[in-house]
Design an enzyme around this catalytic site. Structure first.
Site, PDB file in Angstrom:
ATOM      1  N   HIS A 294       0.817  -1.216   0.000  1.00  0.00           N
ATOM      2  CA  HIS A 294       0.000   0.000   0.000  1.00  0.00           C
ATOM      3  C   HIS A 294       0.847   1.260   0.000  1.00  0.00           C
ATOM      4  CE1 HIS A 294       0.670  -0.393   4.428  1.00  0.00           C
ATOM      5  NE2 HIS A 294       0.737   0.923   4.335  1.00  0.00           N
TER       6      HIS A 294
ATOM      7  N   ASP B 108      -0.071  -7.675   1.032  1.00  0.00           N
ATOM      8  CA  ASP B 108       0.271  -6.258   1.103  1.00  0.00           C
ATOM      9  C   ASP B 108       1.794  -6.143   1.081  1.00  0.00           C
ATOM     10  OD1 ASP B 108       0.471  -3.573   1.548  1.00  0.00           O
ATOM     11  OD2 ASP B 108      -0.482  -3.568   3.530  1.00  0.00           O
TER      12      ASP B 108
ATOM     13  N   GLY C  62       3.353   5.754   9.297  1.00  0.00           N
ATOM     14  CA  GLY C  62       4.767   5.924   9.001  1.00  0.00           C
ATOM     15  C   GLY C  62       5.545   4.657   9.283  1.00  0.00           C
TER      16      GLY C  62
ATOM     17  N   SER D  94       4.418   1.716   8.415  1.00  0.00           N
ATOM     18  CA  SER D  94       4.057   0.765   7.368  1.00  0.00           C
ATOM     19  C   SER D  94       5.256   0.250   6.592  1.00  0.00           C
ATOM     20  CB  SER D  94       3.082   1.391   6.379  1.00  0.00           C
ATOM     21  OG  SER D  94       1.800   1.432   6.905  1.00  0.00           O
TER      22      SER D  94
ATOM     23  N   SER E  89       1.424  -3.891   7.969  1.00  0.00           N
ATOM     24  CA  SER E  89       0.362  -3.578   7.019  1.00  0.00           C
ATOM     25  C   SER E  89      -0.564  -2.505   7.569  1.00  0.00           C
ATOM     26  CB  SER E  89      -0.442  -4.834   6.677  1.00  0.00           C
ATOM     27  OG  SER E  89      -1.533  -4.525   5.823  1.00  0.00           O
TER      28      SER E  89
END
Length: 416
Positions: free
Chosen positions: A203, A234, A314, A316, A331
């Site tokens: 993402h 993801d 942040g 992720s 995720s």
């Protein structure tokens, strides 16, 4: 406590900063996660549990976990499987539903109309599928989902969460990697045997997204060449070909400390795991469920790891690990590192297989099965002892924010 870190810009691609919350979501979980350094791996117990489940089959078992005594536990559906588990040195727990039956339950949930803000996963300890609904789920949708759950004959438990499942990007300074529209955390450095790459959350950016180690874009890292999100995962791959950066297989722990990463491994319920992220630094927690499905606003993602490790925007794309074993990529989820929450992670083993890359220097996956007999005689300590209850919100992979000429002081900011 937060962990300040300094990093040389040239080592940006090397360190895997685990908090995948930044790009994907603004909410992070981790009510039970601490901010301490990684705990010792519990590899052997987890490996034995995984091996037994693989060899006995999904029609005779219903998952596994590591008990509070550090001993692997396998849920079984018949006496023969129970005997095999006990003979291998693990504990057998008799249950009524096999993994195949629980998979049918999750398939029924997936077939129902999708409701954003919901997630579900299998809890091997209760032998049920647990459905979570965040605060955005309406009463009408809750009622409809409850009806679908009730039709599964007691195999589903419904629960409400206090936060919101999100996958939102944040554009701010810190130890991160930056695109034109988002900031994420670097996950793991990987290779296909010829070229080097950065593995992070899908993402964070679609194919073609350019990445830099600083918000101004002065220190180029590369661009996204493969991505999956939403859908069956993801994860994404950033090519670093043509960039002058070192990419050792390590995770940045802050204060000049690093954790070497040797190989990938699959998560096990009850396993204690640690993540690193560009927003909140280093936090640990437990794995509570596997093969989780999360219905983000951007779409449904399947096959995730559910944990109590906190995360914030942040984080992720950042790495989830157990000692030197690479476990997952941040995720998304709900909550934050102040109040806690639930965080979901992309399994590294699935991402590596789909992308055709590997951890540098790693041989077979750490989850590769040995025979039940051989594993039973092993003396290793448990590896997968973590139960995950909280989910982290997806945030972008973060790489260092240092300028090209110096070191970067990592700043840990809480989600606004």
């Amino acid at each position: 406590m937060s962990h300040a870190r300094q990093r040389n810009v040239r080592r940006i691609g090397i360190f895997a900063t685990a908090g995948g919350l930044v790009c994907a979501g603004a909410v992070v979980a981790g009510a039970f996660a601490s901010q301490s350094s990684p705990t010792a791996p519990t590899t052997d117990a987890a490996t034995l549990a995984r091996t037994l489940v693989t060899q006995l089959g999904t029609d005779n078992t219903a998952g596994s976990w590591v008990g509070t005594d550090g001993k692997p536990v396998v849920a079984v559906t018949d006496a023969n499987a129970a005997s095999a588990v006990e003979a291998a040195g693990a504990t057998a727990k008799m249950v009524t539903r096999s993994s195949d039956q629980l998979a049918s339950v999750t398939a029924a949930l997936k077939a129902a109309p999708t409701v954003a803000g919901t997630a579900w996963s299998v809890d091997p300890k209760t032998n049920q599928v647990v459905v979570l609904a965040d605060t955005t789920v309406s009463s009408a949708d809750w009622t409809a989902l409850s009806a679908t759950a009730a039709a599964q004959g007691g195999a589903v438990t419904m629960e409400r969460t206090a936060g919101t499942f999100t996958t939102r990007a944040a554009i701010s300074g810190g130890d991160a990697i930056f695109s034109d529209v988002a900031r994420c955390s670097l996950g793991f450095n990987v290779t296909d045997g010829t070229s080097n790459f950065i593995l992070t959350a899908g993402h964070c950016g679609a194919v073609g997204t350019p990445w830099a180690a600083d918000q101004a874009g002065a220190q180029t890292l590369g661009s996204t060449v493969k991505d999956t999100f939403p859908g069956d995962g993801d994860f994404s791959l950033i090519s670093t070909d043509g960039t002058a950066i070192d990419q050792p297989s390590q995770v940045d722990l802050g204060n000049g400390q690093v954790q070497a990463i040797a190989a990938p491994a699959e998560a096990v319920v009850g396993e204690t795991v640690t993540r690193s992220g560009s927003t909140t630094g280093v936090h640990d927690g437990q794995v509570t469920a596997l093969n989780a499905t999360v219905n983000y606003a951007e779409g449904t993602v399947t096959g995730l790891i559910q944990t109590t490790v906190c995360a914030e925007p942040g984080d992720s794309g950042g790495p989830l690990f157990d000692g030197d074993a690479a476990i997952g990529l941040t995720s998304g989820g709900d909550g934050d590192c102040t109040v806690g929450g639930t965080t979901f992670f992309q399994p590294v083993t699935t991402a590596l297989a789909a992308l055709g890359v590997q951890i540098p220097g790693a041989g077979a996956s750490a989850s590769a099965s040995a025979s039940v007999t051989d594993t039973a005689t092993a003396t290793d300590t448990p590896t997968d002892a973590a139960t995950a209850t909280d989910t982290a919100t997806a945030t972008d992979t973060a790489a260092p924010t240092a300028t090209a000429t110096g070191t970067a002081q990592r700043h840990h900011r809480r989600h606004q």
